[in-house]
Design an enzyme around this catalytic site. Sequence first.
Site, PDB file in Angstrom:
ATOM      1  N   HIS A 179      -7.591  -4.491   9.904  1.00  0.00           N
ATOM      2  CA  HIS A 179      -7.025  -4.408   8.559  1.00  0.00           C
ATOM      3  C   HIS A 179      -5.941  -4.834   8.211  1.00  0.00           C
ATOM      4  O   HIS A 179      -5.070  -5.088   9.028  1.00  0.00           O
ATOM      5  CB  HIS A 179      -7.184  -2.974   8.361  1.00  0.00           C
ATOM      6  CG  HIS A 179      -6.067  -2.050   8.749  1.00  0.00           C
ATOM      7  ND1 HIS A 179      -6.453  -0.574   9.134  1.00  0.00           N
ATOM      8  CD2 HIS A 179      -4.643  -2.018   8.631  1.00  0.00           C
ATOM      9  CE1 HIS A 179      -5.152  -0.004   9.322  1.00  0.00           C
ATOM     10  NE2 HIS A 179      -3.976  -0.712   9.044  1.00  0.00           N
ATOM     11  N   ASP A 228       0.828  -1.002  -0.057  1.00  0.00           N
ATOM     12  CA  ASP A 228       0.173  -0.056  -0.051  1.00  0.00           C
ATOM     13  C   ASP A 228       0.933   1.357  -0.134  1.00  0.00           C
ATOM     14  O   ASP A 228       2.132   1.184   0.135  1.00  0.00           O
ATOM     15  CB  ASP A 228      -0.979   0.124   1.141  1.00  0.00           C
ATOM     16  CG  ASP A 228      -0.344  -0.232   2.559  1.00  0.00           C
ATOM     17  OD1 ASP A 228       0.967  -0.194   2.649  1.00  0.00           O
ATOM     18  OD2 ASP A 228      -0.960  -0.815   3.337  1.00  0.00           O
ATOM     19  N   ASN A 271      -7.648  -2.421  14.174  1.00  0.00           N
ATOM     20  CA  ASN A 271      -9.115  -2.693  13.920  1.00  0.00           C
ATOM     21  C   ASN A 271      -9.231  -3.839  12.818  1.00  0.00           C
ATOM     22  O   ASN A 271     -10.329  -3.955  12.182  1.00  0.00           O
ATOM     23  CB  ASN A 271      -9.771  -1.486  13.177  1.00  0.00           C
ATOM     24  CG  ASN A 271      -9.214  -0.939  11.830  1.00  0.00           C
ATOM     25  OD1 ASN A 271      -8.128  -1.673  11.249  1.00  0.00           O
ATOM     26  ND2 ASN A 271      -9.607   0.222  11.299  1.00  0.00           N
ATOM     27  N   GLU A 308      -9.838  -1.449   5.198  1.00  0.00           N
ATOM     28  CA  GLU A 308     -10.398  -1.386   6.217  1.00  0.00           C
ATOM     29  C   GLU A 308     -11.803  -2.116   6.641  1.00  0.00           C
ATOM     30  O   GLU A 308     -12.117  -2.490   5.611  1.00  0.00           O
ATOM     31  CB  GLU A 308     -11.009   0.307   6.298  1.00  0.00           C
ATOM     32  CG  GLU A 308      -9.911   1.150   6.124  1.00  0.00           C
ATOM     33  CD  GLU A 308      -9.106   1.283   7.654  1.00  0.00           C
ATOM     34  OE1 GLU A 308      -9.061   0.656   8.323  1.00  0.00           O
ATOM     35  OE2 GLU A 308      -8.183   2.364   7.549  1.00  0.00           O
TER      36      GLU A 308
HETATM   37  C1  GLP Z   1      -0.927   0.554   8.514  1.00  0.00           C
HETATM   38  C2  GLP Z   1      -0.715  -0.323   7.439  1.00  0.00           C
HETATM   39  C3  GLP Z   1      -0.650  -1.689   7.698  1.00  0.00           C
HETATM   40  C4  GLP Z   1      -0.082  -1.807   8.551  1.00  0.00           C
HETATM   41  C5  GLP Z   1      -0.778  -1.307   9.916  1.00  0.00           C
HETATM   42  C6  GLP Z   1      -0.328  -1.775  11.167  1.00  0.00           C
HETATM   43  O1  GLP Z   1      -2.300   1.173   8.574  1.00  0.00           O
HETATM   44  N1  GLP Z   1      -1.149   0.105   5.934  1.00  0.00           N
HETATM   45  O2  GLP Z   1      -0.082  -2.290   6.305  1.00  0.00           O
HETATM   46  O3  GLP Z   1       0.092  -3.272   9.106  1.00  0.00           O
HETATM   47  O4  GLP Z   1      -0.668   0.048   9.839  1.00  0.00           O
HETATM   48  O5  GLP Z   1       0.748  -0.905  11.576  1.00  0.00           O
HETATM   49  P1  GLP Z   1       1.974  -1.021  12.787  1.00  0.00           P
HETATM   50  O6  GLP Z   1       2.680  -2.362  12.424  1.00  0.00           O
HETATM   51  O7  GLP Z   1       2.754   0.323  12.624  1.00  0.00           O
HETATM   52  O8  GLP Z   1       1.110  -1.367  13.820  1.00  0.00           O
END
Ligand code: GLP
Length: 244
Positions: free
Chosen positions: A139, A68, A137, A144
């Site tokens: 995702h 992403d 959440n 989402e």
């Molecule tokens: C973001 C990214 C995801 C990631 C998630 C968790 O929104 N788009 O790909 O897995 O957050 O992030 P973190 O690893 O910093 O908790």
Amino acid sequence: MVKIIKAKDYNEMSRKAANIISAQVIMKPDCVLGLATGSSPLGTYAQLIDWYNKGDIDFSQTKSVNLDEYRGLSHDNDQSYYYFMHENFFKHINIDLANTHVPNGTETDAAKACAAHEAVIQELGGIDLQLLGLGNNGHIGFNEPGEAFEKETHCVDLAESTIQANSRFFEKIEDVPTQAYTMGIKSIMMAKKILIIVSGEAKADAVNKAFFGPVVPQVPASILQMHPDVTLVADEAALSKCPL
Ligand code: GLP
């Protein structure tokens, strides 16, 4: 059946995840890695860089696609995922930058940017191993809660909770982009193998719902239960609410 590997803490999770990625690269040097951003994979990338420096892994033939990217952030914006990947991984290893592909956040035509990313995945012959983090959440990527499972790369409006969570990386919350391009659940599910890494108590509810609850679009990661080859590497805190 999701294979669950329990780690003591973030560092052990990172080492175990790096081991799986390194095995993939050793077994198939020209493999296609699906890569992720966020704080979860930072330790994994650091471990892979360390093994690369010791001469244990060679990325010269490896290809990568990223999950992403924020819509509208330039490549030199230090919050863009393009910048993140270069700073935290690519510039430290011998991957050919021409073989790395992050969705193009600078392309404001969303349909064009998403179709181009999906075309790259097809041209590469699909993803051998997709690395994923998990949002609070539930995702994955930027898919989402409530999104249809069957989507390919598309443009999303970020959930308020995701904007809040990711604001920790920005100076002020108004700076967090409200939209992103993300591989869809369908693109993710097409990967041959999936490796999802989760650390910390804040994710414990999401892990429990994703891997021990019903498969529902309200918990995007729950669809992973339907994939034939998923490995979850999580630390004790992240697994603390699971019936293990
Ligand atoms: C973001 C990214 C995801 C990631 C998630 C968790 O929104 N788009 O790909 O897995 O957050 O992030 P973190 O690893 O910093 O908790």
